[in-house]
Design a protein around this motif. Structure first.
Motif, PDB file in Angstrom:
ATOM      1  N   VAL A 187      13.400  -3.986   5.882  1.00 55.87           N
ATOM      2  CA  VAL A 187      12.301  -4.559   5.114  1.00 55.87           C
ATOM      3  C   VAL A 187      11.631  -5.623   5.970  1.00 55.87           C
ATOM      4  N   ILE A 188      10.363  -5.441   6.253  1.00 60.34           N
ATOM      5  CA  ILE A 188       9.622  -6.373   7.090  1.00 60.34           C
ATOM      6  C   ILE A 188       8.596  -7.105   6.229  1.00 60.34           C
ATOM      7  N   SER A 189       8.564  -8.420   6.353  1.00 59.14           N
ATOM      8  CA  SER A 189       7.622  -9.220   5.580  1.00 59.14           C
ATOM      9  C   SER A 189       6.198  -8.884   5.989  1.00 59.14           C
ATOM     10  N   PRO A 190       5.238  -9.096   5.107  1.00 57.61           N
ATOM     11  CA  PRO A 190       3.835  -8.874   5.474  1.00 57.61           C
ATOM     12  C   PRO A 190       3.463  -9.723   6.688  1.00 57.61           C
ATOM     13  N   PHE A 191       2.728  -9.123   7.594  1.00 60.86           N
ATOM     14  CA  PHE A 191       2.369  -9.826   8.821  1.00 60.86           C
ATOM     15  C   PHE A 191       1.110 -10.655   8.603  1.00 60.86           C
ATOM     16  N   ASP A 192       1.115 -11.851   9.215  1.00 65.82           N
ATOM     17  CA  ASP A 192      -0.028 -12.738   9.026  1.00 65.82           C
ATOM     18  C   ASP A 192      -0.934 -12.792  10.243  1.00 65.82           C
ATOM     19  N   GLU A 193      -0.607 -12.025  11.284  1.00 71.56           N
ATOM     20  CA  GLU A 193      -1.455 -12.015  12.473  1.00 71.56           C
ATOM     21  C   GLU A 193      -1.239 -10.714  13.240  1.00 71.56           C
ATOM     22  N   THR A 194      -2.301 -10.197  13.847  1.00 70.42           N
ATOM     23  CA  THR A 194      -2.216  -8.972  14.644  1.00 70.42           C
ATOM     24  C   THR A 194      -2.912  -9.195  15.978  1.00 70.42           C
ATOM     25  N   ILE A 195      -2.243  -8.814  17.055  1.00 67.63           N
ATOM     26  CA  ILE A 195      -2.768  -8.969  18.415  1.00 67.63           C
ATOM     27  C   ILE A 195      -2.757  -7.597  19.082  1.00 67.63           C
ATOM     28  N   GLU A 196      -3.848  -7.209  19.693  1.00 68.26           N
ATOM     29  CA  GLU A 196      -3.914  -5.916  20.369  1.00 68.26           C
ATOM     30  C   GLU A 196      -3.365  -6.026  21.792  1.00 68.26           C
ATOM     31  N   ILE A 197      -2.506  -5.076  22.177  1.00 66.13           N
ATOM     32  CA  ILE A 197      -1.914  -5.047  23.517  1.00 66.13           C
ATOM     33  C   ILE A 197      -2.072  -3.632  24.075  1.00 66.13           C
ATOM     34  N   ASN A 198      -2.583  -3.541  25.284  1.00 60.30           N
ATOM     35  CA  ASN A 198      -2.806  -2.254  25.915  1.00 60.30           C
ATOM     36  C   ASN A 198      -1.717  -1.963  26.942  1.00 60.30           C
ATOM     37  N   PHE A 199      -1.172  -0.748  26.914  1.00 61.24           N
ATOM     38  CA  PHE A 199      -0.181  -0.296  27.891  1.00 61.24           C
ATOM     39  C   PHE A 199      -0.819   0.839  28.702  1.00 61.24           C
ATOM     40  N   PRO A 200      -1.454   0.516  29.830  1.00 59.61           N
ATOM     41  CA  PRO A 200      -2.203   1.534  30.580  1.00 59.61           C
ATOM     42  C   PRO A 200      -1.297   2.484  31.350  1.00 59.61           C
ATOM     43  N   LEU A 201      -1.860   3.606  31.725  1.00 58.95           N
ATOM     44  CA  LEU A 201      -1.163   4.543  32.584  1.00 58.95           C
ATOM     45  C   LEU A 201      -0.841   3.851  33.903  1.00 58.95           C
ATOM     46  N   GLY A 202       0.384   3.977  34.360  1.00 58.02           N
ATOM     47  CA  GLY A 202       0.783   3.369  35.618  1.00 58.02           C
ATOM     48  C   GLY A 202       1.425   2.003  35.474  1.00 58.02           C
ATOM     49  N   ILE A 203       1.477   1.455  34.251  1.00 60.43           N
ATOM     50  CA  ILE A 203       2.075   0.132  34.079  1.00 60.43           C
ATOM     51  C   ILE A 203       3.571   0.173  34.384  1.00 60.43           C
ATOM     52  N   GLY A 204       4.200   1.337  34.195  1.00 63.76           N
ATOM     53  CA  GLY A 204       5.619   1.457  34.525  1.00 63.76           C
ATOM     54  C   GLY A 204       5.878   1.244  36.005  1.00 63.76           C
ATOM     55  N   ARG A 205       5.016   1.820  36.847  1.00 63.76           N
ATOM     56  CA  ARG A 205       5.175   1.647  38.298  1.00 63.76           C
ATOM     57  C   ARG A 205       4.870   0.209  38.706  1.00 63.76           C
ATOM     58  N   LYS A 206       3.837  -0.377  38.096  1.00 63.50           N
ATOM     59  CA  LYS A 206       3.482  -1.759  38.441  1.00 63.50           C
ATOM     60  C   LYS A 206       4.594  -2.727  38.050  1.00 63.50           C
ATOM     61  N   TYR A 207       5.150  -2.539  36.864  1.00 65.50           N
ATOM     62  CA  TYR A 207       6.217  -3.437  36.434  1.00 65.50           C
ATOM     63  C   TYR A 207       7.486  -3.206  37.246  1.00 65.50           C
ATOM     64  N   ALA A 208       7.720  -1.971  37.650  1.00 68.21           N
ATOM     65  CA  ALA A 208       8.893  -1.686  38.494  1.00 68.21           C
ATOM     66  C   ALA A 208       8.824  -2.464  39.803  1.00 68.21           C
ATOM     67  N   GLN A 209       7.617  -2.616  40.337  1.00 68.00           N
ATOM     68  CA  GLN A 209       7.450  -3.319  41.604  1.00 68.00           C
ATOM     69  C   GLN A 209       7.866  -4.779  41.502  1.00 68.00           C
ATOM     70  N   VAL A 210       7.648  -5.381  40.348  1.00 66.04           N
ATOM     71  CA  VAL A 210       7.988  -6.796  40.208  1.00 66.04           C
ATOM     72  C   VAL A 210       9.367  -7.010  39.597  1.00 66.04           C
ATOM     73  N   SER A 211       9.812  -6.071  38.771  1.00 68.13           N
ATOM     74  CA  SER A 211      11.104  -6.233  38.088  1.00 68.13           C
ATOM     75  C   SER A 211      12.266  -5.640  38.869  1.00 68.13           C
ATOM     76  N   GLY A 212      11.968  -4.664  39.747  1.00 66.40           N
ATOM     77  CA  GLY A 212      13.027  -3.970  40.458  1.00 66.40           C
ATOM     78  C   GLY A 212      13.651  -2.843  39.668  1.00 66.40           C
ATOM     79  N   ASP A 213      13.152  -2.563  38.462  1.00 67.33           N
ATOM     80  CA  ASP A 213      13.708  -1.489  37.624  1.00 67.33           C
ATOM     81  C   ASP A 213      12.914  -0.208  37.864  1.00 67.33           C
ATOM     82  N   PHE A 214      13.455   0.637  38.748  1.00 68.67           N
ATOM     83  CA  PHE A 214      12.786   1.883  39.106  1.00 68.67           C
ATOM     84  C   PHE A 214      13.412   3.085  38.400  1.00 68.67           C
ATOM     85  N   ASN A 215      13.880   2.890  37.181  1.00 66.78           N
ATOM     86  CA  ASN A 215      14.383   4.001  36.382  1.00 66.78           C
ATOM     87  C   ASN A 215      13.291   5.076  36.301  1.00 66.78           C
TER      88      ASN A 215
END
Length: 314
Positions: free
Chosen positions: A187-215
């Motif tokens: 059960v989730i309480s009603p949300f009082d704020e919404t923020i849009e976040i975009n996950f573009p194609l290729g973000i996995g490779r970009k984040y892998a470069q900085v995080s070291g997680d190349f799964n």
């Protein structure tokens, strides 16, 4: 997972018989580091950590710092699972205070529990960061190794006390991977704020470069397909980090208080994968000393929930 570590992970072949309940080794690692200011800034930029408290590390940065240590524990026998293709089911972070980005840290990692899951086995890895001998921040990650069970080890496992050590998490409460659908209805309480976040194609490779997680499940459609996913998915810890950056920034603006020295904890379930590219909505509900947030998207007019986090501020 990169360079020699990635190669070791790809080649590691555990000797684990399907009829035997796996056993985690008692191994742990300890390392002293000086935080690399350049790398830390790259990470901050990747996850939008610009809060006015950017002199301290992001709560998720401990995971990045300890990932090579976690991997090292997973590429040496008798570790019973293949490191490649692991699915991050949940993550719990406890902050006593956020270390300065100029800090020297003692990092420790250790295995912290094992549990039966209908899609395989879930194991926990505990990471800790100490400053001047004092525990500043800790995090526990829960990983699923997907594999088939037989009736023998299923019945034996369910008759054995194999509960994972954090009280907020149970393996059968997280998700059903492959189709990746939530098992529990919360059960989730009603949300009082919404923020849009975009996950573009290729973000996995970009984040892998900085995080070291190349799964491979994060890098491309083809490598993800080889691991059983229809296309590349975003890193769970990237989605959590980008959400935390937005939520903590908003909390600082609303409450007019600094959070760098404030004890906090963040308990997150990764419910459904974020297939790339996807446009998501971060829905936030704030109460006194507690914030719940959920990351969702719409597919064919149907809402999909990707992660759910409960944040407690002491």
């Amino acid at each position: 997972m990169m360079n020699m570590g990635l190669l070791k992970a790809a080649l590691y072949n555990p000797q684990c018989h399907k009829r035997v309940i796996p056993v985690l080794p008692l191994s742990s690692l300890r390392k002293e580091i000086q935080i690399d200011a350049i790398h830390c800034e790259r990470y901050n930029k990747a996850v939008s950590w610009r809060l006015g408290i950017a002199s301290v590390i992001h709560p998720n940065y401990l995971q990045v710092l300890t990932l090579p240590m976690q991997l090292e524990m997973m590429v040496n026998k008798p570790f019973p699972f293949k490191p490649m293709g692991l699915v991050h089911l949940a993550n719990f972070i406890r902050v006593n205070y956020l270390p300065e980005q100029s800090s020297k840290l003692i990092l420790k990692t250790s295995f912290n529990g094992l549990a039966w899951h209908k899609k395989g086995w879930v194991f926990a890895v505990l990471s800790e960061g100490f400053v001047d001998g004092e525990l500043a921040i800790s995090g526990t990650s829960y990983y699923l190794s997907r594999q088939q069970h037989n009736q023998v080890n299923e019945s034996e496992a369910l008759a054995t006390d194999m509960s994972i050590c954090e009280p907020h998490f149970k393996a059968d409460n997280v998700l059903e991977t492959a189709s990746i659908m939530p098992i529990v209805d919360a059960v989730i309480s009603p949300f009082d704020e919404t923020i849009e976040i975009n996950f573009p194609l290729g973000i996995g490779r970009k984040y892998a470069q900085v995080s070291g997680d190349f799964n491979p499940i994060h890098l491309s459609r083809w490598t993800a397909k080889a691991m059983g996913f229809k296309q590349a998915i975003a890193h769970g810890m990237y989605s959590k980090a980008i959400c935390l950056s937005a939520v903590l920034k908003q909390e600082m603006q609303n409450s007019k208080r600094a959070l760098a020295q404030t004890p906090m904890q963040f308990s997150t379930q990764f419910i459904q994968p974020i297939y790339l590219p996807t446009r998501c909505e971060l829905k936030v509900n704030s109460e006194i000393d507690q914030i719940d947030f959920s990351l969702t998207s719409k597919s064919r007019s149907k809402e999909r929930e990707h992660l759910r986090t409960n944040m407690i501020i002491a």
